[in-house]
Design a protein around this motif. Structure first.
Motif, PDB file in Angstrom:
ATOM      1  N   ARG A  60     -12.499   8.559  64.431  1.00 24.76           N
ATOM      2  CA  ARG A  60     -11.879   9.232  63.291  1.00 24.76           C
ATOM      3  C   ARG A  60     -10.387   8.907  63.212  1.00 24.76           C
ATOM      4  NH1 ARG A  60     -15.308  13.593  64.926  1.00 24.76           N
ATOM      5  NH2 ARG A  60     -13.600  14.649  66.003  1.00 24.76           N
ATOM      6  N   ARG A  61      -9.739   8.840  64.363  1.00 29.37           N
ATOM      7  CA  ARG A  61      -8.307   8.532  64.354  1.00 29.37           C
ATOM      8  C   ARG A  61      -8.052   7.097  63.929  1.00 29.37           C
ATOM      9  NH1 ARG A  61      -6.625  11.649  69.993  1.00 29.37           N
ATOM     10  NH2 ARG A  61      -6.724  13.760  69.125  1.00 29.37           N
ATOM     11  N   VAL A  62      -8.861   6.183  64.431  1.00 31.24           N
ATOM     12  CA  VAL A  62      -8.685   4.773  64.095  1.00 31.24           C
ATOM     13  C   VAL A  62      -8.943   4.526  62.609  1.00 31.24           C
ATOM     14  CG1 VAL A  62      -9.666   2.466  64.424  1.00 31.24           C
ATOM     15  CG2 VAL A  62      -9.137   3.887  66.405  1.00 31.24           C
ATOM     16  N   GLN A  63      -9.924   5.221  62.075  1.00 32.67           N
ATOM     17  CA  GLN A  63     -10.285   5.011  60.674  1.00 32.67           C
ATOM     18  C   GLN A  63      -9.450   5.840  59.715  1.00 32.67           C
ATOM     19  OE1 GLN A  63     -14.476   5.936  60.695  1.00 32.67           O
ATOM     20  NE2 GLN A  63     -15.060   3.922  61.477  1.00 32.67           N
ATOM     21  N   GLY A  64      -8.489   6.589  60.262  1.00 36.91           N
ATOM     22  CA  GLY A  64      -7.633   7.392  59.400  1.00 36.91           C
ATOM     23  C   GLY A  64      -8.357   8.573  58.811  1.00 36.91           C
ATOM     24  N   ALA A  65      -9.319   9.130  59.577  1.00 38.89           N
ATOM     25  CA  ALA A  65     -10.134  10.223  59.057  1.00 38.89           C
ATOM     26  C   ALA A  65      -9.332  11.453  58.657  1.00 38.89           C
ATOM     27  CB  ALA A  65     -11.191  10.609  60.079  1.00 38.89           C
ATOM     28  N   PRO A  66      -8.228  11.808  59.361  1.00 35.29           N
ATOM     29  CA  PRO A  66      -7.509  13.001  58.934  1.00 35.29           C
ATOM     30  C   PRO A  66      -7.069  12.951  57.479  1.00 35.29           C
ATOM     31  CG  PRO A  66      -6.808  12.382  61.126  1.00 35.29           C
ATOM     32  CD  PRO A  66      -7.709  11.260  60.628  1.00 35.29           C
ATOM     33  N   ALA A  67      -6.566  11.781  57.045  1.00 34.25           N
ATOM     34  CA  ALA A  67      -6.143  11.666  55.653  1.00 34.25           C
ATOM     35  C   ALA A  67      -7.324  11.761  54.712  1.00 34.25           C
ATOM     36  CB  ALA A  67      -5.402  10.343  55.440  1.00 34.25           C
ATOM     37  N   ALA A  68      -8.432  11.103  55.102  1.00 36.47           N
ATOM     38  CA  ALA A  68      -9.616  11.134  54.257  1.00 36.47           C
ATOM     39  C   ALA A  68     -10.174  12.544  54.167  1.00 36.47           C
ATOM     40  CB  ALA A  68     -10.676  10.181  54.822  1.00 36.47           C
ATOM     41  N   ALA A  69     -10.180  13.241  55.327  1.00 42.09           N
ATOM     42  CA  ALA A  69     -10.708  14.590  55.334  1.00 42.09           C
ATOM     43  C   ALA A  69      -9.857  15.520  54.478  1.00 42.09           C
ATOM     44  CB  ALA A  69     -10.767  15.112  56.765  1.00 42.09           C
ATOM     45  N   SER A  70      -8.530  15.309  54.530  1.00 41.88           N
ATOM     46  CA  SER A  70      -7.639  16.142  53.741  1.00 41.88           C
ATOM     47  C   SER A  70      -7.916  15.977  52.255  1.00 41.88           C
ATOM     48  CB  SER A  70      -6.190  15.774  54.059  1.00 41.88           C
ATOM     49  OG  SER A  70      -5.306  16.531  53.277  1.00 41.88           O
ATOM     50  N   ALA A  71      -8.151  14.747  51.821  1.00 42.10           N
ATOM     51  CA  ALA A  71      -8.423  14.480  50.408  1.00 42.10           C
ATOM     52  C   ALA A  71      -9.747  15.082  49.979  1.00 42.10           C
ATOM     53  CB  ALA A  71      -8.410  12.972  50.159  1.00 42.10           C
ATOM     54  N   ASP A  72     -10.688  15.183  50.897  1.00 46.49           N
ATOM     55  CA  ASP A  72     -12.033  15.657  50.585  1.00 46.49           C
ATOM     56  C   ASP A  72     -12.283  17.044  51.167  1.00 46.49           C
ATOM     57  OD1 ASP A  72     -14.367  15.172  49.260  1.00 46.49           O
ATOM     58  OD2 ASP A  72     -15.390  14.322  50.996  1.00 46.49           O
ATOM     59  N   LEU A  73     -11.222  17.742  51.511  1.00 41.87           N
ATOM     60  CA  LEU A  73     -11.336  19.012  52.220  1.00 41.87           C
ATOM     61  C   LEU A  73     -12.146  20.069  51.479  1.00 41.87           C
ATOM     62  CD1 LEU A  73     -10.514  20.754  54.656  1.00 41.87           C
ATOM     63  CD2 LEU A  73      -8.386  21.274  53.448  1.00 41.87           C
ATOM     64  N   PRO A  74     -11.912  20.310  50.194  1.00 38.29           N
ATOM     65  CA  PRO A  74     -12.657  21.387  49.514  1.00 38.29           C
ATOM     66  C   PRO A  74     -14.169  21.188  49.559  1.00 38.29           C
ATOM     67  CG  PRO A  74     -10.769  20.720  48.211  1.00 38.29           C
ATOM     68  CD  PRO A  74     -10.913  19.703  49.303  1.00 38.29           C
ATOM     69  N   ARG A  75     -14.646  19.965  49.312  1.00 32.30           N
ATOM     70  CA  ARG A  75     -16.092  19.722  49.295  1.00 32.30           C
ATOM     71  C   ARG A  75     -16.692  19.921  50.675  1.00 32.30           C
ATOM     72  NH1 ARG A  75     -19.484  15.644  50.547  1.00 32.30           N
ATOM     73  NH2 ARG A  75     -17.764  14.288  51.156  1.00 32.30           N
ATOM     74  N   ARG A  76     -16.063  19.369  51.695  1.00 33.47           N
ATOM     75  CA  ARG A  76     -16.584  19.511  53.052  1.00 33.47           C
ATOM     76  C   ARG A  76     -16.522  20.968  53.511  1.00 33.47           C
ATOM     77  NH1 ARG A  76     -17.155  14.885  56.183  1.00 33.47           N
ATOM     78  NH2 ARG A  76     -16.731  12.968  55.044  1.00 33.47           N
ATOM     79  N   ARG A  77     -15.449  21.628  53.175  1.00 30.23           N
ATOM     80  CA  ARG A  77     -15.334  23.022  53.596  1.00 30.23           C
ATOM     81  C   ARG A  77     -16.410  23.884  52.947  1.00 30.23           C
ATOM     82  NH1 ARG A  77     -10.121  27.165  53.788  1.00 30.23           N
ATOM     83  NH2 ARG A  77     -11.352  28.890  54.615  1.00 30.23           N
ATOM     84  N   SER A  78     -16.734  23.597  51.694  1.00 30.36           N
ATOM     85  CA  SER A  78     -17.762  24.387  51.020  1.00 30.36           C
ATOM     86  C   SER A  78     -19.107  24.247  51.726  1.00 30.36           C
ATOM     87  CB  SER A  78     -17.883  23.974  49.551  1.00 30.36           C
ATOM     88  OG  SER A  78     -18.412  22.661  49.427  1.00 30.36           O
ATOM     89  N   VAL A  79     -19.404  23.044  52.233  1.00 31.10           N
ATOM     90  CA  VAL A  79     -20.661  22.825  52.949  1.00 31.10           C
ATOM     91  C   VAL A  79     -20.661  23.604  54.262  1.00 31.10           C
ATOM     92  CG1 VAL A  79     -22.122  21.112  54.097  1.00 31.10           C
ATOM     93  CG2 VAL A  79     -21.046  20.565  51.902  1.00 31.10           C
ATOM     94  N   VAL A  80     -19.566  23.515  55.027  1.00 39.78           N
ATOM     95  CA  VAL A  80     -19.493  24.208  56.315  1.00 39.78           C
ATOM     96  C   VAL A  80     -19.505  25.720  56.113  1.00 39.78           C
ATOM     97  CG1 VAL A  80     -18.078  24.617  58.368  1.00 39.78           C
ATOM     98  CG2 VAL A  80     -18.331  22.299  57.459  1.00 39.78           C
ATOM     99  N   ASP A  81     -18.747  26.215  55.133  1.00 40.70           N
ATOM    100  CA  ASP A  81     -18.735  27.654  54.860  1.00 40.70           C
ATOM    101  C   ASP A  81     -20.133  28.152  54.504  1.00 40.70           C
ATOM    102  OD1 ASP A  81     -16.056  28.032  55.372  1.00 40.70           O
ATOM    103  OD2 ASP A  81     -15.428  27.866  53.275  1.00 40.70           O
ATOM    104  N   ALA A  82     -20.841  27.390  53.666  1.00 36.55           N
ATOM    105  CA  ALA A  82     -22.196  27.785  53.273  1.00 36.55           C
ATOM    106  C   ALA A  82     -23.133  27.782  54.471  1.00 36.55           C
ATOM    107  CB  ALA A  82     -22.716  26.841  52.184  1.00 36.55           C
ATOM    108  N   PHE A  83     -22.945  26.817  55.373  1.00 32.52           N
ATOM    109  CA  PHE A  83     -23.790  26.743  56.571  1.00 32.52           C
ATOM    110  C   PHE A  83     -23.551  27.945  57.473  1.00 32.52           C
ATOM    111  CE2 PHE A  83     -24.483  25.482  60.982  1.00 32.52           C
ATOM    112  CZ  PHE A  83     -25.792  25.000  60.923  1.00 32.52           C
ATOM    113  N   LEU A  84     -22.288  28.296  57.693  1.00 33.72           N
ATOM    114  CA  LEU A  84     -21.970  29.436  58.553  1.00 33.72           C
ATOM    115  C   LEU A  84     -22.494  30.741  57.955  1.00 33.72           C
ATOM    116  CD1 LEU A  84     -18.320  28.591  59.701  1.00 33.72           C
ATOM    117  CD2 LEU A  84     -20.459  28.224  60.941  1.00 33.72           C
TER     118      LEU A  84
END
Length: 301
Positions: free
Chosen positions: A160-184
């Protein structure tokens, strides 16, 4: 003498591969040569009569020596990339084949080597051996002194660090968070149908040894036992149904995950891999040493 000649030939057959492994880890031609030479000296002194895979044995020797050197370099706070300029490995011949492909990969990899310098030594070794040289985690684990599950987490974090995942995750944060929140939410309420909807049919749940032991200790409370690996949406949904009561959504190494952090102390980390709005992988980490190496930021409402 005949045995020595055979070992010499076997070592020479693997030299190019071993040098590529060492160079990828160290970013230095001279250090890579030193590590490979040390591997030859170890081979010459060792009893290899019971070694079934000499190439694997040599790769392990080189990897361990490289890891020791990386740790020593880190402890001395050496400016490794400035001290060892990243240059391409010269192509010694027009040959083709796997070893030549490794050399050519190194020839176009200076940028990757710069990124690898930001990784912790164990992360770098796990990432290089698995992602670059395709070694299984079961073989890498003894080299870095971790369990296969923890080693997988090391490589995943490095990736994730090599591929620059933090930046990608930040840009896509709302969609991913909605999935995790719904799962929890579905997990807490015991909504099996909702869990199935959120999980990929081929989802894989992996737990480290500490998480498995903790789960076993809770059997008396009616909790389901946690296996090191669980596959399939139904099995994973059954495992999480009625659980995650106190889990909180968090950024885990820059991507959306969850943690159990009683009193603000992170005790368990849940790392999610999400693809096309569905969860395809879950990593549960409860080992304190591993958790100490993970960047966690609990997300508010």
């Amino acid at each position: 003498m005949q045995t020595h000649d055979w070992l010499t030939q076997q070592f020479e057959d693997h030299r190019t591969h071993l040098r590529a492994v060492a160079y990828r880890m160290l970013g230095s031609h001279s250090e890579a040569d030193d590590v490979v030479q040390d591997a030859w000296l170890r081979l010459a002194r060792a009893d290899t009569s019971t070694v079934e895979n000499l190439g694997g044995w040599l790769t392990t020797v080189v990897a361990r020596a490289s890891l020791d050197l990386l740790r020593s370099r880190k402890s001395r706070r050496e400016e490794s990339m400035e001290s060892h300029p990243v240059d391409a490995i010269a192509d010694p011949s027009p040959a083709s084949g796997p070893e030549h492909d490794v050399l050519m990969a190194d020839a176009v990899g200076p940028a990757l080597l710069v990124l690898l310098e930001a990784l912790a030594p164990a992360e770098r070794v796990a990432f290089v051996l698995h992602d670059v040289f395709d070694l299984p985690f079961d073989e890498i684990a003894p080299i870095v002194g971790r369990t296969p599950t923890a080693t997988r987490q090391l490589a995943s974090r490095a990736r994730r660090r090599v591929q620059g995942a933090p930046a990608a995750a930040s840009a896509d944060l709302p969609r991913r968070r909605s999935v995790v929140d719904a799962f929890l939410t579905a997990s807490r309420s015991g909504d099996f149908t909702a869990l199935i909807t959120l999980l990929d049919p081929n989802v894989v749940l992996r737990a480290d040894h500490a998480a498995v032991l903790s789960s076993a200790a809770n059997l008396a409370r009616g909790a389901l036992p946690l296996a090191p690996e669980i596959r399939g949406a139904e099995a994973v949904a059954e495992t999480f149904k009625g659980r995650a009561k106190a889990a909180q959504t968090a950024l885990v190494d820059g991507t959306v995950g969850a943690v159990w952090a009683p009193g603000g102390q992170t005790r368990v980390v849940f790392a999610f891999t999400i693809r096309d709005e569905r969860i395809v992988g879950i990593e549960i980490v409860a080992d304190p040493e591993q958790i100490s190496e993970i960047d966690v930021e609990i997300l508010g409402d």
